[in-house]
Design a protein around this motif. Structure first.
Motif, PDB file in Angstrom:
ATOM      1  N   HIS A 316       0.815  -1.220   0.000  1.00 41.40           N
ATOM      2  CA  HIS A 316       0.000   0.000   0.000  1.00 41.40           C
ATOM      3  C   HIS A 316       0.850   1.271   0.000  1.00 41.40           C
ATOM      4  O   HIS A 316       0.316   2.368  -0.176  1.00 41.40           O
ATOM      5  CB  HIS A 316      -0.928   0.022   1.222  1.00 41.40           C
ATOM      6  CG  HIS A 316      -2.121  -0.868   1.081  1.00 41.40           C
ATOM      7  ND1 HIS A 316      -2.195  -2.099   1.667  1.00 41.40           N
ATOM      8  CD2 HIS A 316      -3.282  -0.709   0.408  1.00 41.40           C
ATOM      9  CE1 HIS A 316      -3.360  -2.655   1.382  1.00 41.40           C
ATOM     10  NE2 HIS A 316      -4.041  -1.844   0.613  1.00 41.40           N
ATOM     11  N   THR A 317       2.138   1.147   0.252  1.00 41.26           N
ATOM     12  CA  THR A 317       3.029   2.306   0.256  1.00 41.26           C
ATOM     13  C   THR A 317       3.737   2.355  -1.089  1.00 41.26           C
ATOM     14  O   THR A 317       4.586   1.525  -1.397  1.00 41.26           O
ATOM     15  CB  THR A 317       4.042   2.216   1.408  1.00 41.26           C
ATOM     16  OG1 THR A 317       3.322   2.219   2.651  1.00 41.26           O
ATOM     17  CG2 THR A 317       5.003   3.389   1.385  1.00 41.26           C
ATOM     18  N   ASP A 318       3.355   3.346  -1.889  1.00 39.91           N
ATOM     19  CA  ASP A 318       3.792   3.371  -3.283  1.00 39.91           C
ATOM     20  C   ASP A 318       3.616   4.781  -3.828  1.00 39.91           C
ATOM     21  O   ASP A 318       3.165   5.680  -3.131  1.00 39.91           O
ATOM     22  CB  ASP A 318       2.967   2.359  -4.087  1.00 39.91           C
ATOM     23  CG  ASP A 318       3.623   1.971  -5.403  1.00 39.91           C
ATOM     24  OD1 ASP A 318       4.721   2.470  -5.704  1.00 39.91           O
ATOM     25  OD2 ASP A 318       3.028   1.165  -6.142  1.00 39.91           O
ATOM     26  N   PHE A 319       3.957   4.964  -5.086  1.00 36.74           N
ATOM     27  CA  PHE A 319       3.715   6.234  -5.764  1.00 36.74           C
ATOM     28  C   PHE A 319       3.491   5.964  -7.240  1.00 36.74           C
ATOM     29  O   PHE A 319       3.915   4.937  -7.780  1.00 36.74           O
ATOM     30  CB  PHE A 319       4.882   7.208  -5.568  1.00 36.74           C
ATOM     31  CG  PHE A 319       6.169   6.757  -6.206  1.00 36.74           C
ATOM     32  CD1 PHE A 319       6.513   7.155  -7.492  1.00 36.74           C
ATOM     33  CD2 PHE A 319       7.043   5.922  -5.523  1.00 36.74           C
ATOM     34  CE1 PHE A 319       7.689   6.730  -8.078  1.00 36.74           C
ATOM     35  CE2 PHE A 319       8.230   5.495  -6.098  1.00 36.74           C
ATOM     36  CZ  PHE A 319       8.554   5.899  -7.389  1.00 36.74           C
ATOM     37  N   ILE A 320       2.811   6.887  -7.893  1.00 34.76           N
ATOM     38  CA  ILE A 320       2.566   6.773  -9.329  1.00 34.76           C
ATOM     39  C   ILE A 320       3.680   7.494 -10.068  1.00 34.76           C
ATOM     40  O   ILE A 320       3.954   8.667  -9.820  1.00 34.76           O
ATOM     41  CB  ILE A 320       1.199   7.373  -9.710  1.00 34.76           C
ATOM     42  CG1 ILE A 320       0.084   6.600  -9.003  1.00 34.76           C
ATOM     43  CG2 ILE A 320       0.997   7.330 -11.228  1.00 34.76           C
ATOM     44  CD1 ILE A 320      -1.287   7.182  -9.223  1.00 34.76           C
ATOM     45  N   SER A 321       4.309   6.801 -10.982  1.00 34.52           N
ATOM     46  CA  SER A 321       5.421   7.384 -11.728  1.00 34.52           C
ATOM     47  C   SER A 321       4.949   8.557 -12.576  1.00 34.52           C
ATOM     48  O   SER A 321       3.931   8.470 -13.262  1.00 34.52           O
ATOM     49  CB  SER A 321       6.066   6.331 -12.629  1.00 34.52           C
ATOM     50  OG  SER A 321       6.975   6.935 -13.530  1.00 34.52           O
TER      51      SER A 321
END
Length: 629
Positions: A316-321
């Motif tokens: 759940h810990t992520d980012f959109i490039s």
């Protein structure tokens, strides 16, 4: 070699010349040598254009305007595309009464060469172009002026940024509105040569708003002009962008500020950031990127961050490039007997089993890709490897390659990247199944059910954990009607087998599903046996709903082990990096569903899907349930 191209042309401006014909010759440079053919352009007072080649192939305005346009009365832009060989040509030109001067680029099997042609004059073959300087940032003011729906004049000024990317012959960027922060997401991008830029933007909302721009790259600025289409109205657009050394310094400063912000704020906000990666390792990895920003391209920074996020171990810990959304034109799936191509713009590669990529065994490729996502279980590898196979940035980062070579037994297929939205629009060749199985009947629907009275089997597919926040994605969906119908069937019938299918559900808000299952459980005496189907896509809140079915309906689990973990972090919130605007998700809560130390919800009845089962339209999970005694 025969060249057959699709030509797409849209004309927005009024030509001042009346009926005009131009003819000339264009040359192509292949690995095998060069080829030339004459062609003709006809432009009439009705703003139509046509190109003819000797074999009487005609290119007409019969497609969408996504690809090419005439921005001004004296400028012309062409795109040819050959779907069968992944070959394309971009050309632009200046129109006068006497001639059209066309410049552009020819792409064939990953090799790009420059083209020049003078219509009403001989064609000329010139050497391959060098690309624009690697990842140069430019910014400026975007000025949009024209008439509104009520015909009132208006002028808007927005802030805009563009990036040039090394060896991709591409430009990416965004335009931010000051009123609500809405962005025009990039729809198509292309750098014709080292002097000219073509951009097209689509509104990220309903797609009814478009901006088409092109401009010339000067010594220290880009001047873009074009048209803005909104509803039924069209108006002119201008954008002046600065391009100078100061921006390079700003880039280093902005990335440094963003990464330091991330390094400090993510540990403060996450429920427990260091449950898998140590604090020392996290800080050391972040510092390494920060100290090397001046030596790293944007994509190298992004994928170095992805490596760190993968080590955090929280899906759940992520980012959109923020990088351009480009893909290789191939879709794959990891079946029980290997990774197969199930859809592509290349018809001859569909149904092929992948053995190697660029000469490297697929198993080695899969292991290398694990460092870019939290590989928390077997299901995550089955899910993400096929997705990352089509990601050109992965190959750029790992192997410094732009094109993809797919090997299958004795076959080799070479592929160049495409903008994702362009791939979505192209003709593709999905696998034709012998029949459509029940579970794929309404795959795109958020929820649906089917009651087979003869077999007394009630099947319910729940593809998204429904709530008010995600309802806008499905404007025609009516959860209340769905729930009422489902409960009425259970209430009024003797059900032998009730199936709650969560194999495609990647989460949302679990509470709606929990309440639905509780309501069904009130009539549990009408159900002989309940089953919950799970799979590699079952994740997040869908895991909680799977446990709800097991608990409240005494169900049997069937299918594959899940990507989602029974005990995991979730309940996400977001951080926004101050300069790049990158949105970073992080977990604020830990969910515990079992005392067992397991990294997947393991089905009681494990089922595997083979490639032969898939093309035959079989559903082994449903068959296992029907056979259950």
């Amino acid at each position: 070699m025969k060249c057959f191209f699709i030509f797409i042309l849209v004309l927005f401006s009024v030509f001042l010349f009346g009926n005009t014909s131009f003819k000339g010759e264009i040359s192509f440079l292949y690995y095998e040598g060069s080829q030339s053919f004459p062609f003709k352009v006809e432009i009439d007072e009705n703003e139509t254009g046509m190109i003819k080649v000797p074999a009487t192939i005609e290119f007409r305005n019969s497609f969408s305007f996504y690809f090419s346009t005439i921005i001004q009365a004296d400028k012309i832009i062409f795109l040819w595309e050959n779907d069968k060989s992944d070959e394309f040509i971009y050309l632009y030109g200046d129109i006068s009464k006497e001639k059209i001067e066309l410049d552009g680029i020819h792409n064939y099997k990953g090799k790009r060469t420059s083209l020049k042609s003078f219509l009403n004059g001989p064609g000329e073959k010139i050497a391959s172009n060098e690309n624009v300087e690697n990842e140069t940032l430019c910014d400026g003011i975007f000025e949009n002026y024209g008439n509104s729906f009520e015909n009132d004049p208006f002028t808007f000024k927005y802030r805009g940024k563009l990036y040039f990317f090394e060896k991709f012959n591409s430009v990416s960027g965004f335009i931010k509105r000051p009123d609500n922060g809405q962005e025009f997401k990039q729809d198509y991008f292309g750098l014709i040569n080292d002097k000219n830029v073509i951009l097209s933007y689509i509104n990220s909302g309903d797609g009814s708003e478009w901006i088409n721009l092109f401009g010339e790259i000067k010594e220290n600025k880009i001047i873009l002009e074009g048209s803005h289409y909104f509803g039924q109205n069209e108006s002119a657009v201008k954008m002046d962008l600065n391009l100078n050394e100061i921006n390079k310094k700003d880039r280093i400063k902005n990335w440094t500020e963003d990464l330091k912000f991330l390094k400090e704020e993510l540990p403060k906000n996450h429920k427990n950031l260091f449950f898998n990666i140590t604090k020392e390792k996290f800080n050391e990895s972040m510092d390494e990127i920060i100290h090397n920003i001046s030596n790293l391209n944007d994509y190298q920074i992004i994928y170095s961050l992805k490596e760190i996020f993968a080590q955090i171990g929280d899906s759940h810990t992520d980012f959109i490039s923020p990088l351009p959304d480009i893909v290789y034109p191939v879709e794959t799936y990891w079946f029980d007997d290997g990774i197969y191509i199930i859809n592509s713009t290349k018809s001859n590669c569909v149904k092929k089993k992948i053995s190697k990529l660029d000469g490297t065994d697929i198993e080695i490729i899969s292991n290398k890709m694990k460092k870019f996502y939290p590989c928390v279980n077997v299901a995550s590898e089955l899910l993400f490897t096929p997705q990352l196979i089509s990601d050109p940035w992965i190959y750029k980062f790992i192997y410094n390659k732009n094109s993809l070579k797919v090997e299958s037994e004795a076959n080799i297929f070479e592929m160049d990247y495409l903008p994702k939205n362009i791939y979505d629009l192209k003709n593709k060749f999905p696998i034709e199944m012998s029949k459509t199985p029940l579970y794929l009947t309404y795959r795109e629907s958020p929820f649906w059910s089917n009651y087979n009275e003869d077999e007394r089997i009630l099947y319910c597919q729940y593809n998204i954990c429904w709530n008010d926040k995600n309802s806008f994605l499905y404007p025609d969906a009516d959860f209340n009607a769905f729930e009422k119908n489902l409960i009425n069937i259970v209430k009024e019938n003797k059900i032998d087998k009730f199936i709650f299918d969560l194999r495609f559900n990647m989460g949302g808000n679990s509470s709606t599903g929990t309440e639905l299952i509780k309501k069904i459980s009130k009539y549990k005496e009408n159900i002989g046996k309940s089953f919950v189907i799970i799979g590699r896509n079952t994740f997040s809140s869908a895991i909680l709903n799977a446990y709800d079915v097991l608990e409240y309906l005494d169900a049997v689990s069937v299918g594959e082990a899940t990507w989602g973990q029974p005990n995991s972090y979730g309940e996400i919130k977001y951080l926004t990096l101050p300069n790049s605007g990158i949105s970073v998700s992080y977990s604020t809560k830990f969910f515990k569903e079992t005392d067992q130390k397991v990294n997947s919800l393991i089905p009681e009845i494990p089922v595997k899907l083979s490639f032969d089962d898939y093309i035959a339209g079989k559903d082994p999970s449903l068959e296992a349930i029907k056979d259950y005694e």
